[in-house]
Design an enzyme around this catalytic site. Structure first.
Site, short mmCIF file in Angstrom:
data_model
loop_
_atom_site.label_atom_id
_atom_site.label_comp_id
_atom_site.label_asym_id
_atom_site.label_seq_id
_atom_site.Cartn_x
_atom_site.Cartn_y
_atom_site.Cartn_z
N CYS A 120 0.97 -1.35 0.04
CA CYS A 120 0.07 -0.11 -0.07
C CYS A 120 0.89 1.24 0.12
O CYS A 120 1.75 1.47 -0.78
CB CYS A 120 -0.82 -0.01 1.45
SG CYS A 120 -1.93 1.41 1.58
N ASP A 169 -8.19 -3.66 -7.92
CA ASP A 169 -7.71 -2.59 -7.03
C ASP A 169 -8.54 -1.46 -7.65
O ASP A 169 -8.04 -0.61 -8.53
CB ASP A 169 -6.53 -2.36 -6.99
CG ASP A 169 -5.88 -1.52 -5.70
OD1 ASP A 169 -6.69 -0.82 -5.51
OD2 ASP A 169 -4.70 -1.76 -5.48
N HIS A 196 -7.19 -4.52 -3.70
CA HIS A 196 -6.20 -3.67 -2.75
C HIS A 196 -6.08 -4.45 -1.53
O HIS A 196 -7.03 -4.89 -0.81
CB HIS A 196 -6.35 -2.16 -2.83
CG HIS A 196 -5.56 -1.51 -2.24
ND1 HIS A 196 -4.33 -1.12 -2.92
CD2 HIS A 196 -5.24 -1.15 -0.93
CE1 HIS A 196 -3.61 -0.34 -2.15
NE2 HIS A 196 -4.00 -0.39 -0.93
#
Length: 227
Positions: A120, A169, A196
């Site tokens: 991330c 994502d 994600h």
């Protein structure tokens, strides 16, 4: 397996890092960069996992310059708090948090060659580290939020990079990943049928198959470049 130590940046700033030691002589080292949730139980378990594979693992607290002791979960309020902390770090005067990551790399180098992996926001920082910091031998960003946008794809990595993205994502559009691939033909890009955060077994977006395959690929990549 792990303990928290204190590291010192080039500007004298002191910050904590979680360090996991391998059982025997290290085969190398891996710096593990946190998501927007701090060096929480998940990130510590990721570091422990690399230590179990024979690497000295170092996970620096990259929020420490704006707020010490951050350890969030994955609820909506946690997400909001994490995004605000990330924005605060990104707003720091240059070079921001990068010297802290450099200090983690320098500490890890006692074990041999150093790789870096991040998730991330940590994926974005991993990409920046691969392009701007010293002492790395390989980098593996996972769904690096922002690394496919703005000026980031124009950076020049100085070490081999393997990037992992999820095709579902909604934070990182697939078109931007394809554009990143075109801009960075030297980077190995893997795309998974996943969302994600697919690597995190504490999140609803966890995808066991994608996480397992990405980890196998990353370990093989690190074995090739670190030992």
């Amino acid at each position: 397996m792990g303990q928290t130590i204190e590291l010192t940046s080039a500007d004298g700033f002191k910050f904590p890092a979680y360090v996991a030691q391998p059982a025997g002589k290290p085969r190398g080292a891996v710096v593990v960069l946190q998501e927007i949730f701090g060096v929480n139980s998940h990130i510590r378990s990721v570091a422990d996992g690399y230590a179990a594979e024979g690497y000295l693992a170092v996970a620096p607290a990259t929020f420490h310059r704006v707020k010490p002791g951050v350890e969030l979960g994955y609820t909506e309020p946690d997400m909001k708090a994490g995004q605000e902390l990330k924005a605060a770090v990104e707003a720091l005067p240059a070079p921001g948090v990068m010297p802290d990551i450099q200090a983690a790399i320098d500490h890890a180098a006692q074990a041999g060659k150093v790789g870096i992996v991040g998730y991330c926001w940590g994926g974005l920082l991993t990409w920046r580290a691969a392009c701007t910091l010293k002492g790395l031998s390989a980098a593996a960003p996972y769904y690096g939020g922002g690394m496919t946008a703005g000026t980031e794809p124009a950076r020049h990595p100085t070490v081999p990079v393997m990037a992992h993205f999820g095709e579902q994502d909604h934070w990182i559009p697939l078109e931007s990943v394809e554009a990143f691939k075109k801009a960075q033909p030297g980077v190995t890009v893997h795309i998974y049928e996943a969302n994600h955060g697919f690597n995190c077994d504490q999140r609803g977006s966890y995808n066991e198959a994608a996480a397992k395959l990405a980890r196998e690929r990353t370990l093989a990549f690190f074995a090739q470049h670190l030992g």
